[in-house]
Design a protein around this motif. Structure first.
Motif, PDB file in Angstrom:
ATOM      1  N   ALA A  24       0.825  -1.214   0.000  1.00 31.72           N
ATOM      2  CA  ALA A  24       0.000   0.000   0.000  1.00 31.72           C
ATOM      3  C   ALA A  24       0.854   1.256   0.000  1.00 31.72           C
ATOM      4  N   SER A  25       2.050   1.170   0.577  1.00 33.37           N
ATOM      5  CA  SER A  25       2.945   2.329   0.598  1.00 33.37           C
ATOM      6  C   SER A  25       3.791   2.409  -0.674  1.00 33.37           C
ATOM      7  N   GLY A  26       3.563   1.470  -1.589  1.00 32.79           N
ATOM      8  CA  GLY A  26       4.286   1.494  -2.863  1.00 32.79           C
ATOM      9  C   GLY A  26       5.511   0.605  -2.911  1.00 32.79           C
ATOM     10  N   ASP A  27       5.747  -0.169  -1.871  1.00 33.71           N
ATOM     11  CA  ASP A  27       6.918  -1.053  -1.825  1.00 33.71           C
ATOM     12  C   ASP A  27       6.515  -2.469  -2.208  1.00 33.71           C
ATOM     13  N   LEU A  28       6.784  -2.821  -3.466  1.00 34.09           N
ATOM     14  CA  LEU A  28       6.483  -4.181  -3.936  1.00 34.09           C
ATOM     15  C   LEU A  28       7.690  -5.112  -3.853  1.00 34.09           C
ATOM     16  N   SER A  29       8.775  -4.651  -3.222  1.00 29.73           N
ATOM     17  CA  SER A  29       9.964  -5.507  -3.152  1.00 29.73           C
ATOM     18  C   SER A  29       9.711  -6.728  -2.268  1.00 29.73           C
ATOM     19  N   LEU A  30       8.878  -6.568  -1.254  1.00 29.35           N
ATOM     20  CA  LEU A  30       8.491  -7.663  -0.359  1.00 29.35           C
ATOM     21  C   LEU A  30       9.678  -8.527   0.064  1.00 29.35           C
ATOM     22  N   GLN A  31      10.692  -7.876   0.573  1.00 24.61           N
ATOM     23  CA  GLN A  31      11.852  -8.617   1.061  1.00 24.61           C
ATOM     24  C   GLN A  31      11.456  -9.306   2.365  1.00 24.61           C
ATOM     25  N   LEU A  32      11.505 -10.624   2.352  1.00 24.99           N
ATOM     26  CA  LEU A  32      11.019 -11.390   3.506  1.00 24.99           C
ATOM     27  C   LEU A  32      11.772 -11.060   4.788  1.00 24.99           C
ATOM     28  N   ASN A  33      13.071 -10.785   4.699  1.00 26.14           N
ATOM     29  CA  ASN A  33      13.824 -10.424   5.903  1.00 26.14           C
ATOM     30  C   ASN A  33      13.262  -9.140   6.515  1.00 26.14           C
ATOM     31  N   GLU A  34      12.933  -8.173   5.665  1.00 22.24           N
ATOM     32  CA  GLU A  34      12.395  -6.896   6.150  1.00 22.24           C
ATOM     33  C   GLU A  34      10.974  -7.068   6.695  1.00 22.24           C
ATOM     34  N   ILE A  35      10.166  -7.875   6.018  1.00 21.82           N
ATOM     35  CA  ILE A  35       8.796  -8.128   6.503  1.00 21.82           C
ATOM     36  C   ILE A  35       8.873  -8.788   7.881  1.00 21.82           C
ATOM     37  N   ALA A  36       9.749  -9.763   8.026  1.00 24.35           N
ATOM     38  CA  ALA A  36       9.907 -10.438   9.325  1.00 24.35           C
ATOM     39  C   ALA A  36      10.372  -9.441  10.389  1.00 24.35           C
ATOM     40  N   ARG A  37      11.329  -8.587  10.052  1.00 31.92           N
ATOM     41  CA  ARG A  37      11.830  -7.600  11.007  1.00 31.92           C
ATOM     42  C   ARG A  37      10.705  -6.675  11.468  1.00 31.92           C
ATOM     43  N   ARG A  38       9.879  -6.217  10.521  1.00 36.06           N
ATOM     44  CA  ARG A  38       8.780  -5.298  10.862  1.00 36.06           C
ATOM     45  C   ARG A  38       7.754  -5.951  11.795  1.00 36.06           C
ATOM     46  N   THR A  39       7.592  -7.255  11.676  1.00 35.77           N
ATOM     47  CA  THR A  39       6.617  -7.951  12.522  1.00 35.77           C
ATOM     48  C   THR A  39       7.202  -8.352  13.867  1.00 35.77           C
ATOM     49  N   GLY A  40       8.536  -8.340  13.961  1.00 35.52           N
ATOM     50  CA  GLY A  40       9.182  -8.805  15.183  1.00 35.52           C
ATOM     51  C   GLY A  40       9.337 -10.314  15.217  1.00 35.52           C
ATOM     52  N   MET A  41       9.049 -10.970  14.098  1.00 38.89           N
ATOM     53  CA  MET A  41       9.193 -12.433  14.022  1.00 38.89           C
ATOM     54  C   MET A  41      10.572 -12.778  13.477  1.00 38.89           C
ATOM     55  N   GLY A  42      10.941 -14.029  13.679  1.00 39.21           N
ATOM     56  CA  GLY A  42      12.186 -14.513  13.105  1.00 39.21           C
ATOM     57  C   GLY A  42      12.046 -14.716  11.603  1.00 39.21           C
ATOM     58  N   VAL A  43      13.160 -14.615  10.924  1.00 40.82           N
ATOM     59  CA  VAL A  43      13.174 -14.795   9.477  1.00 40.82           C
ATOM     60  C   VAL A  43      12.705 -16.210   9.120  1.00 40.82           C
ATOM     61  N   GLY A  44      13.068 -17.183   9.931  1.00 39.72           N
ATOM     62  CA  GLY A  44      12.650 -18.559   9.678  1.00 39.72           C
ATOM     63  C   GLY A  44      11.132 -18.704   9.673  1.00 39.72           C
ATOM     64  N   THR A  45      10.471 -17.983  10.556  1.00 41.44           N
ATOM     65  CA  THR A  45       9.006 -18.018  10.597  1.00 41.44           C
ATOM     66  C   THR A  45       8.432 -17.472   9.303  1.00 41.44           C
ATOM     67  N   ALA A  46       8.981 -16.368   8.834  1.00 45.24           N
ATOM     68  CA  ALA A  46       8.497 -15.776   7.581  1.00 45.24           C
ATOM     69  C   ALA A  46       8.700 -16.745   6.417  1.00 45.24           C
ATOM     70  N   TYR A  47       9.869 -17.353   6.344  1.00 48.09           N
ATOM     71  CA  TYR A  47      10.157 -18.274   5.234  1.00 48.09           C
ATOM     72  C   TYR A  47       9.372 -19.576   5.332  1.00 48.09           C
ATOM     73  N   ARG A  48       8.992 -19.997   6.545  1.00 49.24           N
ATOM     74  CA  ARG A  48       8.142 -21.190   6.672  1.00 49.24           C
ATOM     75  C   ARG A  48       6.774 -20.945   6.041  1.00 49.24           C
ATOM     76  N   HIS A  49       6.263 -19.745   6.200  1.00 50.39           N
ATOM     77  CA  HIS A  49       4.957 -19.408   5.630  1.00 50.39           C
ATOM     78  C   HIS A  49       5.052 -19.067   4.144  1.00 50.39           C
ATOM     79  N   PHE A  50       6.107 -18.371   3.777  1.00 47.87           N
ATOM     80  CA  PHE A  50       6.270 -17.889   2.402  1.00 47.87           C
ATOM     81  C   PHE A  50       7.715 -18.134   1.978  1.00 47.87           C
ATOM     82  N   PRO A  51       7.978 -19.277   1.339  1.00 45.80           N
ATOM     83  CA  PRO A  51       9.364 -19.640   1.032  1.00 45.80           C
ATOM     84  C   PRO A  51      10.046 -18.695   0.035  1.00 45.80           C
TER      85      PRO A  51
END
Length: 189
Positions: A24-51
């Motif tokens: 919505a803010s115009g960022d389509l890069s969707l870097q999983l490491n950054e998404i995980a950081r923003r949520t406070g979750m581990g990177v492994g959790t993000a990659y388990r859901h979205f490889p």
């Protein structure tokens, strides 16, 4: 397939919500490491859901894709062949303008799909669209020299052009009219 644990479902929804905010803010890069950081979750959790980024993008696009399939289903049952084409193209344009993730997914080739659900929606949409376009060609209202792929490419091009406008929604009807005039079969001389 066993049901997911409640915390896994919650984590997936949090990741999707954060990714939606990024898009919505115009960022389509969707870097999983950054998404995980923003949520406070581990990177492994993000990659388990979205490889992959593509899997996350398709998960974001799934509601809009299901909506465009519903639009195509309604268009396929439309009584008027030309009205069905107009409804199909309008639904495709509106959904792409409203959802950048969907616009990227629908513009890509089926071979790029990361999720089987995306491919299933793509196949269903293509079959419904073919029903609409075949009926319109048979009725002599849709140009016979344009393939369904041509129509898809033209619709994606219109979405790109609308994106250049400062107010795409305000220009949608004018662009749709121009597209429809271009794909309509010429009348009798």
């Amino acid at each position: 397939m066993s049901p997911q644990r409640a915390d896994a479902v919650r984590n997936r929804e949090i990741l999707l919500g954060t990714a939606r905010q990024a898009v919505a803010s115009g960022d389509l890069s969707l870097q999983l490491n950054e998404i995980a950081r923003r949520t406070g979750m581990g990177v492994g959790t993000a990659y388990r859901h979205f490889p992959t980024r593509r899997a996350l993008l398709e998960a974001l696009a799934a509601p809009a894709f299901a909506g465009v399939v519903a639009d195509a289903r309604a268009a396929a049952s439309h009584d008027d062949a030309w009205g069905a084409v107009a409804a199909l193209l309008r639904g495709l344009l509106v959904r792409q303008l409203a959802d950048a993730a969907f616009a990227e997914v629908i513009a890509a080739d089926r071979a790029d799909d990361a999720l089987p659900e995306t491919t299933a929606l793509r196949v269903e949409f293509a079959a419904l669209a073919r029903t609409v376009t075949d009926r319109a060609r048979d009725a002599g209202v849709l140009r016979a020299d344009l393939t369904d792929d041509d129509l898809h490419h033209l619709a994606c091009g219109v979405v790109f052009a609308l994106g250049l406008s400062p107010d795409p929604g305000a220009r949608l009807d004018a662009y749709l009219r121009a597209l429809l005039q271009g794909v309509r079969a010429p009348g009798p001389a």
